[in-house]
Design a protein around this motif. Structure first.
Motif, PDB file in Angstrom:
ATOM      1  N   ASP A 161      26.795   9.613 -76.530  1.00 45.43           N
ATOM      2  CA  ASP A 161      26.189   9.278 -75.287  1.00 45.43           C
ATOM      3  C   ASP A 161      27.023   8.133 -74.565  1.00 45.43           C
ATOM      4  OD1 ASP A 161      23.848  10.921 -75.278  1.00 45.43           O
ATOM      5  OD2 ASP A 161      22.523   9.582 -75.967  1.00 45.43           O
ATOM      6  N   GLU A 162      27.330   7.219 -75.513  1.00 45.99           N
ATOM      7  CA  GLU A 162      28.245   5.923 -74.815  1.00 45.99           C
ATOM      8  C   GLU A 162      29.746   6.297 -74.387  1.00 45.99           C
ATOM      9  OE1 GLU A 162      29.989   1.752 -76.657  1.00 45.99           O
ATOM     10  OE2 GLU A 162      28.205   2.842 -77.788  1.00 45.99           O
ATOM     11  N   ALA A 163      30.314   7.354 -75.420  1.00 49.39           N
ATOM     12  CA  ALA A 163      31.572   7.897 -75.064  1.00 49.39           C
ATOM     13  C   ALA A 163      31.639   8.610 -73.733  1.00 49.39           C
ATOM     14  CB  ALA A 163      32.175   8.916 -76.390  1.00 49.39           C
ATOM     15  N   LEU A 164      30.452   9.430 -73.426  1.00 44.36           N
ATOM     16  CA  LEU A 164      30.342  10.441 -72.327  1.00 44.36           C
ATOM     17  C   LEU A 164      30.098   9.466 -70.939  1.00 44.36           C
ATOM     18  CD1 LEU A 164      28.793  13.672 -73.570  1.00 44.36           C
ATOM     19  CD2 LEU A 164      31.150  13.257 -72.963  1.00 44.36           C
ATOM     20  N   GLU A 165      29.417   8.562 -71.265  1.00 46.29           N
ATOM     21  CA  GLU A 165      28.945   7.664 -70.063  1.00 46.29           C
ATOM     22  C   GLU A 165      30.486   6.829 -69.642  1.00 46.29           C
ATOM     23  OE1 GLU A 165      26.143   4.665 -71.187  1.00 46.29           O
ATOM     24  OE2 GLU A 165      24.591   6.245 -71.354  1.00 46.29           O
ATOM     25  N   GLY A 166      31.270   6.668 -70.729  1.00 47.32           N
ATOM     26  CA  GLY A 166      32.584   5.909 -70.370  1.00 47.32           C
ATOM     27  C   GLY A 166      33.392   6.918 -69.672  1.00 47.32           C
ATOM     28  N   LEU A 167      33.272   8.144 -70.047  1.00 48.02           N
ATOM     29  CA  LEU A 167      34.125   9.239 -69.333  1.00 48.02           C
ATOM     30  C   LEU A 167      33.840   9.256 -67.881  1.00 48.02           C
ATOM     31  CD1 LEU A 167      34.465  12.000 -72.144  1.00 48.02           C
ATOM     32  CD2 LEU A 167      36.278  10.472 -71.150  1.00 48.02           C
ATOM     33  N   ASP A 168      32.406   9.305 -67.662  1.00 44.97           N
ATOM     34  CA  ASP A 168      31.956   9.482 -66.413  1.00 44.97           C
ATOM     35  C   ASP A 168      32.162   8.064 -65.395  1.00 44.97           C
ATOM     36  OD1 ASP A 168      30.621  11.842 -67.087  1.00 44.97           O
ATOM     37  OD2 ASP A 168      28.469  10.882 -67.379  1.00 44.97           O
ATOM     38  N   ARG A 169      32.340   7.110 -66.125  1.00 46.23           N
ATOM     39  CA  ARG A 169      32.779   5.899 -65.156  1.00 46.23           C
ATOM     40  C   ARG A 169      34.284   6.115 -64.822  1.00 46.23           C
ATOM     41  NH1 ARG A 169      29.387   3.066 -68.942  1.00 46.23           N
ATOM     42  NH2 ARG A 169      31.287   2.547 -70.019  1.00 46.23           N
ATOM     43  N   ALA A 170      34.875   6.352 -65.974  1.00 42.75           N
ATOM     44  CA  ALA A 170      36.406   6.549 -65.748  1.00 42.75           C
ATOM     45  C   ALA A 170      36.474   7.635 -64.507  1.00 42.75           C
ATOM     46  CB  ALA A 170      37.146   7.241 -66.872  1.00 42.75           C
ATOM     47  N   ARG A 171      35.972   8.895 -64.737  1.00 42.44           N
ATOM     48  CA  ARG A 171      36.092   9.832 -63.601  1.00 42.44           C
ATOM     49  C   ARG A 171      35.654   9.306 -62.336  1.00 42.44           C
ATOM     50  NH1 ARG A 171      32.786  12.813 -65.706  1.00 42.44           N
ATOM     51  NH2 ARG A 171      34.071  14.055 -67.188  1.00 42.44           N
ATOM     52  N   GLU A 172      34.726   8.587 -62.044  1.00 46.99           N
ATOM     53  CA  GLU A 172      34.176   8.125 -60.839  1.00 46.99           C
ATOM     54  C   GLU A 172      35.168   7.208 -60.462  1.00 46.99           C
ATOM     55  OE1 GLU A 172      30.336   6.037 -61.370  1.00 46.99           O
ATOM     56  OE2 GLU A 172      29.244   8.144 -61.760  1.00 46.99           O
ATOM     57  N   ASN A 173      35.655   6.422 -61.154  1.00 48.65           N
ATOM     58  CA  ASN A 173      36.725   5.354 -60.732  1.00 48.65           C
ATOM     59  C   ASN A 173      37.977   6.107 -60.353  1.00 48.65           C
ATOM     60  OD1 ASN A 173      35.322   3.152 -61.287  1.00 48.65           O
ATOM     61  ND2 ASN A 173      36.340   3.033 -63.411  1.00 48.65           N
ATOM     62  N   THR A 174      38.603   7.287 -61.002  1.00 44.90           N
ATOM     63  CA  THR A 174      39.508   7.987 -60.557  1.00 44.90           C
ATOM     64  C   THR A 174      39.453   8.780 -59.208  1.00 44.90           C
ATOM     65  OG1 THR A 174      40.239   8.486 -62.921  1.00 44.90           O
ATOM     66  CG2 THR A 174      40.899   9.999 -61.025  1.00 44.90           C
ATOM     67  N   GLU A 175      38.044   9.161 -59.013  1.00 49.16           N
ATOM     68  CA  GLU A 175      37.753   9.877 -57.618  1.00 49.16           C
ATOM     69  C   GLU A 175      37.898   8.813 -56.626  1.00 49.16           C
ATOM     70  OE1 GLU A 175      34.065  11.512 -58.444  1.00 49.16           O
ATOM     71  OE2 GLU A 175      35.020  13.170 -59.536  1.00 49.16           O
ATOM     72  N   SER A 176      37.253   7.374 -56.670  1.00 50.03           N
ATOM     73  CA  SER A 176      37.428   6.492 -55.936  1.00 50.03           C
ATOM     74  C   SER A 176      38.812   6.242 -55.578  1.00 50.03           C
ATOM     75  CB  SER A 176      36.428   5.351 -56.442  1.00 50.03           C
ATOM     76  OG  SER A 176      36.717   4.117 -55.346  1.00 50.03           O
ATOM     77  N   CYS A 177      39.756   6.043 -56.772  1.00 50.00           N
ATOM     78  CA  CYS A 177      41.227   5.756 -56.318  1.00 50.00           C
ATOM     79  C   CYS A 177      41.823   6.734 -55.363  1.00 50.00           C
ATOM     80  CB  CYS A 177      41.798   5.445 -57.657  1.00 50.00           C
ATOM     81  SG  CYS A 177      41.268   3.902 -58.601  1.00 50.00           S
ATOM     82  N   VAL A 178      41.568   7.912 -55.710  1.00 54.29           N
ATOM     83  CA  VAL A 178      42.209   9.160 -54.819  1.00 54.29           C
ATOM     84  C   VAL A 178      41.700   9.130 -53.579  1.00 54.29           C
ATOM     85  CG1 VAL A 178      42.381  11.618 -54.777  1.00 54.29           C
ATOM     86  CG2 VAL A 178      42.321  10.448 -56.944  1.00 54.29           C
ATOM     87  N   GLN A 179      40.454   8.641 -53.401  1.00 48.26           N
ATOM     88  CA  GLN A 179      39.853   8.774 -51.917  1.00 48.26           C
ATOM     89  C   GLN A 179      40.503   7.589 -51.348  1.00 48.26           C
ATOM     90  OE1 GLN A 179      38.176  10.768 -50.270  1.00 48.26           O
ATOM     91  NE2 GLN A 179      38.242   9.586 -48.407  1.00 48.26           N
ATOM     92  N   SER A 180      40.620   6.441 -52.050  1.00 50.52           N
ATOM     93  CA  SER A 180      41.259   5.235 -51.292  1.00 50.52           C
ATOM     94  C   SER A 180      42.791   5.409 -51.079  1.00 50.52           C
ATOM     95  CB  SER A 180      41.123   3.956 -52.301  1.00 50.52           C
ATOM     96  OG  SER A 180      39.877   3.768 -52.381  1.00 50.52           O
ATOM     97  N   SER A 181      43.242   6.165 -51.850  1.00 51.10           N
ATOM     98  CA  SER A 181      44.797   6.525 -51.582  1.00 51.10           C
ATOM     99  C   SER A 181      44.906   7.449 -50.394  1.00 51.10           C
ATOM    100  CB  SER A 181      45.529   7.062 -52.913  1.00 51.10           C
ATOM    101  OG  SER A 181      45.446   6.435 -53.962  1.00 51.10           O
ATOM    102  N   ARG A 182      43.995   8.431 -50.116  1.00 48.20           N
ATOM    103  CA  ARG A 182      43.929   8.949 -49.086  1.00 48.20           C
ATOM    104  C   ARG A 182      43.696   8.307 -47.673  1.00 48.20           C
ATOM    105  NH1 ARG A 182      40.308  13.961 -51.227  1.00 48.20           N
ATOM    106  NH2 ARG A 182      41.971  15.044 -52.755  1.00 48.20           N
ATOM    107  N   GLU A 183      42.858   7.526 -47.955  1.00 44.47           N
ATOM    108  CA  GLU A 183      42.372   6.628 -46.578  1.00 44.47           C
ATOM    109  C   GLU A 183      43.622   5.710 -46.372  1.00 44.47           C
ATOM    110  OE1 GLU A 183      38.871   4.697 -47.883  1.00 44.47           O
ATOM    111  OE2 GLU A 183      37.852   6.499 -47.532  1.00 44.47           O
ATOM    112  N   LEU A 184      44.413   5.062 -47.340  1.00 47.19           N
ATOM    113  CA  LEU A 184      45.240   4.152 -47.206  1.00 47.19           C
ATOM    114  C   LEU A 184      46.594   5.040 -46.495  1.00 47.19           C
ATOM    115  CD1 LEU A 184      46.781   1.689 -47.350  1.00 47.19           C
ATOM    116  CD2 LEU A 184      47.455   1.829 -49.617  1.00 47.19           C
TER     117      LEU A 184
END
Length: 315
Positions: A161-184
């Motif tokens: 559970d703990e490991a998958l929660e970490g993966l979910d957070r990493a995925r959300e951060n990656t998607e946020s960074c990609v979206q920010s890069s597109r906007e920039l």
């Protein structure tokens, strides 16, 4: 797996419960408030919504069963290998099986859920059938499940559970960074306000194709298709730096990738090579293609599988 853990057939520690479908001829059966799950509802870990709901009379009319919240449900036909935990009392159709631990408390439900996820490929490989693959009840009951002590099962579940929660957070951060890069990237382009030109003026666009005689170095070089299910035999080999655009997709979601070196490509994968790198940079082109995906999607054609014509990409 510890040598001290016993391994038993699944049927010894869990009941395997099948489902059914109320008659489609009786519309009243599908006007109730009892969730009724099919494989289409199983695109999640926690099943808490179903497309259809049925009445108590519908349940009584067929072989479906209402499975209590918290139990594990697997697909044994159509979506072979899918597994969910129920978040509400739910009836199931005949393509699903509920796996309910027996009353002697040897099996944790989330441990059971994670175990099924770990053997998904094994279940898929065991599927039989000319068109729709499935596995039989005896196969499911005979699956050998490791059975560590209950407290050890719960410790394993906590770790996962703990490991998958970490993966979910990493995925959300990656998607946020990609979206920010597109906007920039968009903001920089707007601020520069440069004159635009057709892509075809600066690139050469080729496509992978069906070619049974092409030299394919199986397993040594990347292999790109629009669908992962396509055989590796019929591909076409490239050796270049390029932007790869998946030009067809059943959902119309087109992907883009930057790759350098030897690779193999299937038909409808557009291989975009820059003709003059002093004028156009590959990384710049990649981000231009990423920001253009929504526009390309809107221009896609096809009644079933959506695809892009090469002229759409060039312009």
């Amino acid at each position: 797996m510890s040598a001290n853990w016993k391994v038993v057939p699944l049927g010894e520690v869990a009941e395997v419960i099948g489902g059914g479908t109320p008659s489609r001829r009786n519309a009243e059966y599908y006007s109730g408030d009892i969730p009724w799950a099919t494989v289409k509802d199983m695109n999640c870990e926690l099943l808490e919504r179903t497309e259809l709901r049925i009445t108590a009379d519908a349940v009584a009319s067929c072989s479906t069963k209402v499975i209590p919240s918290g139990e594990v449900v697997i697909a044994t036909r159509v979506g072979l290998g899918k597994v969910c935990l129920l978040n509400q009392d739910t009836a199931i159709n005949q393509d699903l099986r509920a796996i309910v631990p027996r009353g002697h408390g040897e099996l944790d439900r989330r441990f059971l859920f994670y175990w099924f996820r770990s053997i998904e490929k094994q279940i898929k490989d065991a599927g039989t059938g000319a068109t729709v693959k499935g596995v039989k009840l005896p196969f499911v009951k005979s699956l050998p499940i490791p059975l560590p002590p209950l407290d050890e099962q719960q410790r394993i579940v906590e770790i996962l559970d703990e490991a998958l929660e970490g993966l979910d957070r990493a995925r959300e951060n990656t998607e946020s960074c990609v979206q920010s890069s597109r906007e920039l990237f968009d903001a920089v382009l707007r601020s520069e306000a440069k004159e635009t030109s057709a892509l075809g003026s600066y690139v050469n666009i080729r496509t992978g194709r069906l070619n049974a005689n092409a030299a394919v170095d199986e397993g040594q070089y990347p292999f790109f298709t629009c669908s992962r299910e396509v055989s590796r035999i019929n591909t076409y080999a490239f050796d270049c730096e390029a932007i790869l655009l998946a030009g067809n997709n059943a959902s119309g979601d087109f992907n883009v990738k930057h790759h350098s070196g030897r690779f193999n490509a299937y038909q409808r994968v557009y291989v975009i090579e820059i003709t003059d790198e002093s004028v156009l940079d590959y990384r710049y082109l990649y981000w231009q293609m990423v920001r253009s995906l929504a526009e390309l999607k809107s221009q896609s054609v096809g009644a079933g599988t959506k695809f892009l014509r090469i002229g759409m990409v060039q312009n």
